[in-house]
Scaffold this active site. Structure first.
Site, mmCIF file in Angstrom:
data_model
loop_
_atom_site.group_PDB
_atom_site.id
_atom_site.type_symbol
_atom_site.label_atom_id
_atom_site.label_comp_id
_atom_site.label_asym_id
_atom_site.label_seq_id
_atom_site.Cartn_x
_atom_site.Cartn_y
_atom_site.Cartn_z
ATOM 1 N N LYS A 27 4.439 -1.225 -2.147
ATOM 2 C CA LYS A 27 3.912 -1.217 -0.768
ATOM 3 C C LYS A 27 3.218 -2.550 -0.470
ATOM 4 O O LYS A 27 3.460 -3.153 0.572
ATOM 5 C CB LYS A 27 2.897 -0.081 -0.628
ATOM 6 C CG LYS A 27 2.059 -0.150 0.614
ATOM 7 C CD LYS A 27 1.078 1.001 0.699
ATOM 8 C CE LYS A 27 -0.319 0.679 0.231
ATOM 9 N NZ LYS A 27 -1.084 -0.257 1.051
ATOM 10 N N ASN A 28 2.397 -3.008 -1.409
ATOM 11 C CA ASN A 28 1.605 -4.206 -1.128
ATOM 12 C C ASN A 28 2.411 -5.494 -1.199
ATOM 13 O O ASN A 28 1.880 -6.574 -1.002
ATOM 14 C CB ASN A 28 0.396 -4.277 -2.069
ATOM 15 C CG ASN A 28 -0.670 -3.268 -1.686
ATOM 16 O OD1 ASN A 28 -0.565 -2.603 -0.650
ATOM 17 N ND2 ASN A 28 -1.697 -3.134 -2.507
ATOM 18 N N ARG A 98 -4.860 -1.499 8.078
ATOM 19 C CA ARG A 98 -5.550 -2.746 7.736
ATOM 20 C C ARG A 98 -4.559 -3.914 7.593
ATOM 21 O O ARG A 98 -4.844 -5.047 7.979
ATOM 22 C CB ARG A 98 -6.320 -2.522 6.431
ATOM 23 C CG ARG A 98 -6.757 -3.759 5.712
ATOM 24 C CD ARG A 98 -8.154 -4.183 6.098
ATOM 25 N NE ARG A 98 -8.517 -5.443 5.460
ATOM 26 C CZ ARG A 98 -9.580 -6.148 5.777
ATOM 27 N NH1 ARG A 98 -10.383 -5.751 6.725
ATOM 28 N NH2 ARG A 98 -9.846 -7.276 5.165
ATOM 29 N N CYS A 122 -7.633 2.386 5.326
ATOM 30 C CA CYS A 122 -8.333 3.388 4.523
ATOM 31 C C CYS A 122 -9.837 3.197 4.631
ATOM 32 O O CYS A 122 -10.319 2.083 4.782
ATOM 33 C CB CYS A 122 -7.959 3.230 3.052
ATOM 34 S SG CYS A 122 -6.305 3.769 2.719
ATOM 35 N N ARG A 127 -14.848 -3.504 4.807
ATOM 36 C CA ARG A 127 -13.634 -4.306 4.980
ATOM 37 C C ARG A 127 -13.764 -5.317 6.123
ATOM 38 O O ARG A 127 -13.133 -5.191 7.179
ATOM 39 C CB ARG A 127 -12.414 -3.393 5.159
ATOM 40 C CG ARG A 127 -12.311 -2.396 4.026
ATOM 41 C CD ARG A 127 -10.996 -1.704 3.997
ATOM 42 N NE ARG A 127 -10.049 -2.378 3.133
ATOM 43 C CZ ARG A 127 -8.846 -1.893 2.836
ATOM 44 N NH1 ARG A 127 -8.450 -0.764 3.348
ATOM 45 N NH2 ARG A 127 -8.027 -2.549 2.043
ATOM 46 N N ASP A 326 -7.396 -0.264 -7.087
ATOM 47 C CA ASP A 326 -6.505 0.815 -6.643
ATOM 48 C C ASP A 326 -6.207 1.818 -7.762
ATOM 49 O O ASP A 326 -5.633 2.877 -7.501
ATOM 50 C CB ASP A 326 -5.180 0.240 -6.109
ATOM 51 C CG ASP A 326 -5.359 -0.411 -4.746
ATOM 52 O OD1 ASP A 326 -6.431 -0.252 -4.150
ATOM 53 O OD2 ASP A 326 -4.418 -1.079 -4.277
ATOM 54 N N ILE A 348 -15.158 -4.249 -6.104
ATOM 55 C CA ILE A 348 -14.440 -4.776 -4.927
ATOM 56 C C ILE A 348 -14.868 -4.088 -3.620
ATOM 57 O O ILE A 348 -15.178 -4.752 -2.642
ATOM 58 C CB ILE A 348 -12.903 -4.638 -5.092
ATOM 59 C CG1 ILE A 348 -12.439 -5.104 -6.482
ATOM 60 C CG2 ILE A 348 -12.150 -5.357 -3.972
ATOM 61 C CD1 ILE A 348 -12.266 -6.559 -6.705
ATOM 62 N N ARG A 419 1.444 7.627 2.816
ATOM 63 C CA ARG A 419 1.343 6.236 3.274
ATOM 64 C C ARG A 419 1.746 5.267 2.166
ATOM 65 O O ARG A 419 2.261 4.185 2.448
ATOM 66 C CB ARG A 419 -0.096 5.923 3.707
ATOM 67 C CG ARG A 419 -0.408 6.376 5.111
ATOM 68 C CD ARG A 419 -1.737 5.837 5.574
ATOM 69 N NE ARG A 419 -1.801 4.393 5.387
ATOM 70 C CZ ARG A 419 -2.894 3.666 5.526
ATOM 71 N NH1 ARG A 419 -4.027 4.229 5.847
ATOM 72 N NH2 ARG A 419 -2.862 2.352 5.341
HETATM 73 C C1 UD1 Z 1 -5.443 -5.426 -0.716
HETATM 74 C C2 UD1 Z 1 -4.534 -4.253 -0.979
HETATM 75 C C3 UD1 Z 1 -5.354 -3.042 -1.419
HETATM 76 C C4 UD1 Z 1 -6.269 -3.410 -2.570
HETATM 77 C C5 UD1 Z 1 -7.078 -4.665 -2.283
HETATM 78 C C6 UD1 Z 1 -7.859 -5.174 -3.480
HETATM 79 C C7 UD1 Z 1 -2.722 -4.628 0.569
HETATM 80 C C8 UD1 Z 1 -2.008 -4.175 1.802
HETATM 81 N N1 UD1 Z 1 -3.812 -3.942 0.244
HETATM 82 O O1 UD1 Z 1 -6.297 -5.055 0.360
HETATM 83 O O2 UD1 Z 1 -4.430 -2.023 -1.818
HETATM 84 O O3 UD1 Z 1 -7.184 -2.333 -2.778
HETATM 85 O O4 UD1 Z 1 -6.208 -5.739 -1.872
HETATM 86 O O5 UD1 Z 1 -6.994 -5.378 -4.551
HETATM 87 O O6 UD1 Z 1 -2.304 -5.543 -0.120
HETATM 88 N N2 UD1 Z 1 -13.253 -9.432 2.106
HETATM 89 C C9 UD1 Z 1 -14.257 -10.098 2.770
HETATM 90 N N3 UD1 Z 1 -13.922 -10.736 3.939
HETATM 91 C C10 UD1 Z 1 -12.661 -10.735 4.444
HETATM 92 C C11 UD1 Z 1 -11.637 -10.068 3.737
HETATM 93 C C12 UD1 Z 1 -11.971 -9.415 2.555
HETATM 94 O O7 UD1 Z 1 -15.405 -10.118 2.365
HETATM 95 O O8 UD1 Z 1 -12.442 -11.340 5.503
HETATM 96 C C13 UD1 Z 1 -13.612 -8.734 0.854
HETATM 97 C C14 UD1 Z 1 -13.382 -7.223 0.910
HETATM 98 O O9 UD1 Z 1 -14.449 -6.548 1.531
HETATM 99 C C15 UD1 Z 1 -13.277 -6.883 -0.564
HETATM 100 C C16 UD1 Z 1 -12.593 -8.143 -1.143
HETATM 101 O O10 UD1 Z 1 -12.721 -9.146 -0.172
HETATM 102 O O11 UD1 Z 1 -14.558 -6.757 -1.127
HETATM 103 C C17 UD1 Z 1 -11.150 -7.969 -1.490
HETATM 104 O O12 UD1 Z 1 -10.473 -7.383 -0.402
HETATM 105 P P1 UD1 Z 1 -8.974 -7.784 -0.045
HETATM 106 O O13 UD1 Z 1 -8.325 -8.385 -1.228
HETATM 107 O O14 UD1 Z 1 -8.998 -8.559 1.234
HETATM 108 O O15 UD1 Z 1 -8.334 -6.385 0.233
HETATM 109 P P2 UD1 Z 1 -7.095 -6.171 1.163
HETATM 110 O O16 UD1 Z 1 -6.277 -7.427 1.175
HETATM 111 O O17 UD1 Z 1 -7.518 -5.554 2.440
#
Ligand code: UD1
Length: 439
Positions: A27-28, A98, A122, A127, A326, A348, A419
């Site tokens: 998925k990712n 997201r 989620c 986030r 995850d 995380i 999902r």
């Molecule tokens: C992706 C994955 C999700 C996984 C996560 C962490 C997809 C579609 N989803 O989510 O399954 O759980 O990586 O491995 O690929 N953050 C900030 N500011 C931002 C963006 C992120 O502070 O602008 C922080 C988040 O709050 C979190 C960390 O960065 O603490 C990592 O999040 P991120 O890697 O961005 O998660 P996703 O990409 O949303």
């Protein structure tokens, strides 16, 4: 939203599941590749695509943007962006998914502007999107907030057509490693003017596979899989008949491996990439699991140990190649069944241990210290219960808990499991699980 539920008859701790389970595409990985069609002037074929609900949500967003997604056969989709318009991303879907934030990078780079609401997804913590906003500003864009929406406009001249403004290549250091921000700015850099250097980027295998595909279609990206990525901006990409084959889902693989460690007599997990899951294999082996590692399969057998011989382990979630957040919830289910005290540190997402209250109602002995830390003391006999899956990964962890438990469990909100996981109940039935879907 569909209101399906699963009814599971638990195995009461017996190791009975046997046979083979095939892993689907990640998925990712696929969601990002689909979004990258915004960077293309022609169409491309995607194979090994998982038939999951998030894919359907993406397809809905695409239809609003004039991008066609045509299903060729099971797991094969053609994506054609020749009719793309620069319209707004559907607000309702964006609030629920997201991953919709990914569109901002390529849309802004191609059309010089993009409007989007704060993306949803989620319920796992706040986030934020600060990395996106800061990064766009660094690439020379203006960011305004109007009617609860972000309006981002590129400011640089566009040498391609004099009309549209272009993003400018620059250095961006991410304060935290973010998967989606890394991918978004890779896509922004592909059509930006000059060189973009991204530092402290995420290093997930899905990013490497994504970059390999973009490079095969004309992009100039180096460093994927390391902390620094460089992109030389250029023109729209051309697939010219090249396909993207989706990498196997390492989270699905890991979830089934954990299930196998708990409930399997002899389970083969095929079509996967064990090298993407070294941390989990290492930890399960440390705790006493009997795992055979092949090039593209894993096999887990009943270790014939009683719970007293299976050791507790401490988990600290971390960006790749560390322990994936995850897999934290499925792993906590595992830790309820081993002897001793295990410490969990979720680094995380701050909301990602809330589900432990539900496991406690099944009989788990879990103490939460704060939003990020908990201790699990085992082994405990889990008893079947009715649970509401709050997100994709926890939903699947509850399915695992239901299968380990004694008696019947009802898992509501199966929509979340759908999902991220294709046809889970049928695949589990094939290896001997008693699980039914009720509409
Ligand atoms: C992706 C994955 C999700 C996984 C996560 C962490 C997809 C579609 N989803 O989510 O399954 O759980 O990586 O491995 O690929 N953050 C900030 N500011 C931002 C963006 C992120 O502070 O602008 C922080 C988040 O709050 C979190 C960390 O960065 O603490 C990592 O999040 P991120 O890697 O961005 O998660 P996703 O990409 O949303």
């Amino acid at each position: 939203m569909k209101k399906d539920k699963f009814i599971i008859q638990g195995l009461g701790g017996q190791k009975k599941l046997s046979g083979e389970i095939e892993i689907n595409g990640a998925k990712n990985a696929i969601l990002k590749v689909m979004v990258s069609s915004v960077l293309f002037e022609d169409s491309f074929l995607m194979t090994n695509v998982p038939e999951i609900e998030d894919l359907n949500r993406m397809i809905e967003i695409f239809s609003g943007l004039g991008i066609k997604v045509i299903k060729k056969s099971k797991g094969e989709y053609l994506i054609d962006s020749q009719g793309i318009n620069g319209k707004e991303i559907d607000e309702e879907i964006s609030k629920r998914l997201r991953a919709s934030i990914l569109f901002t990078g390529p849309m802004l780079a191609r059309f010089g502007k993009v409007t989007f609401p704060h993306p949803g997804g989620c319920v796992i913590g706040a986030r934020p999107i600060d990395l996106f906003i800061d990064g766009f500003k660094k690439m020379g864009a203006k960011v305004e907030v109007k009617d609860e929406k972000y309006l981002v406009t590129a400011e640089g001249p566009n040498p391609m057509d004099g009309q549209m403004k272009k993003l400018k290549g620059t250095n961006i250091f991410f304060k935290v490693q973010s998967v989606t921000a890394t991918e978004t700015f890779i896509m922004a850099g592909v059509l930006a003017e000059g060189k973009t250097v991204l530092k402290n980027v995420a290093m997930e295998p899905e990013i490497i596979s994504f970059v390999d595909f973009l490079n095969s279609c004309g992009a100039q990206i180096t460093g994927a899989g390391t902390p620094t990525i460089e992109i030389i901006g250029g023109n729209l990409l051309k697939a010219e008949g090249k396909n993207y084959k989706t990498v196997p889902d390492r989270i699905e693989t890991g979830s089934f491996l954990i299930l196998g460690a708990l409930c399997a007599k002899d389970l083969k997990i095929s079509h996967c990439q064990p090298k993407h899951l070294e941390i989990l294999i290492e930890m399960l082996r440390d705790s006493g699991a009997d795992i055979e590692v092949g090039e593209d399969y894993l096999r887990i057998r009943d270790n014939n140990k009683n719970n007293a011989e299976i050791k507790s382990i401490n988990i600290k979630t971390h960006e790749y190649p560390g322990f994936p957040t995850d897999l934290q919830a499925p792993m906590v289910v595992y830790l309820t069944q081993v002897t001793g005290e295990s410490f969990i540190f979720e680094t995380i997402f701050e909301g990602r241990l809330n589900y432990t209250d539900d496991l406690k109602t099944m009989g788990a002995n879990i103490k939460m210290w704060d939003a990020h830390r908990a201790t699990v003391t085992g082994p405990t006999l889990l008893k079947g219960r009715e649970l509401d899956g709050p997100d994709i990964r926890t939903g699947f962890a509850f399915v695992i808990a239901g299968l380990v438990a004694k008696g019947e469990s009802i898992i509501n909100n199966v929509y979340y499991v759908d999902r991220g996981y294709e046809n889970v109940e049928e695949r589990l039935r094939k290896i001997g699980a008693d699980i039914k879907r009720i509409n």
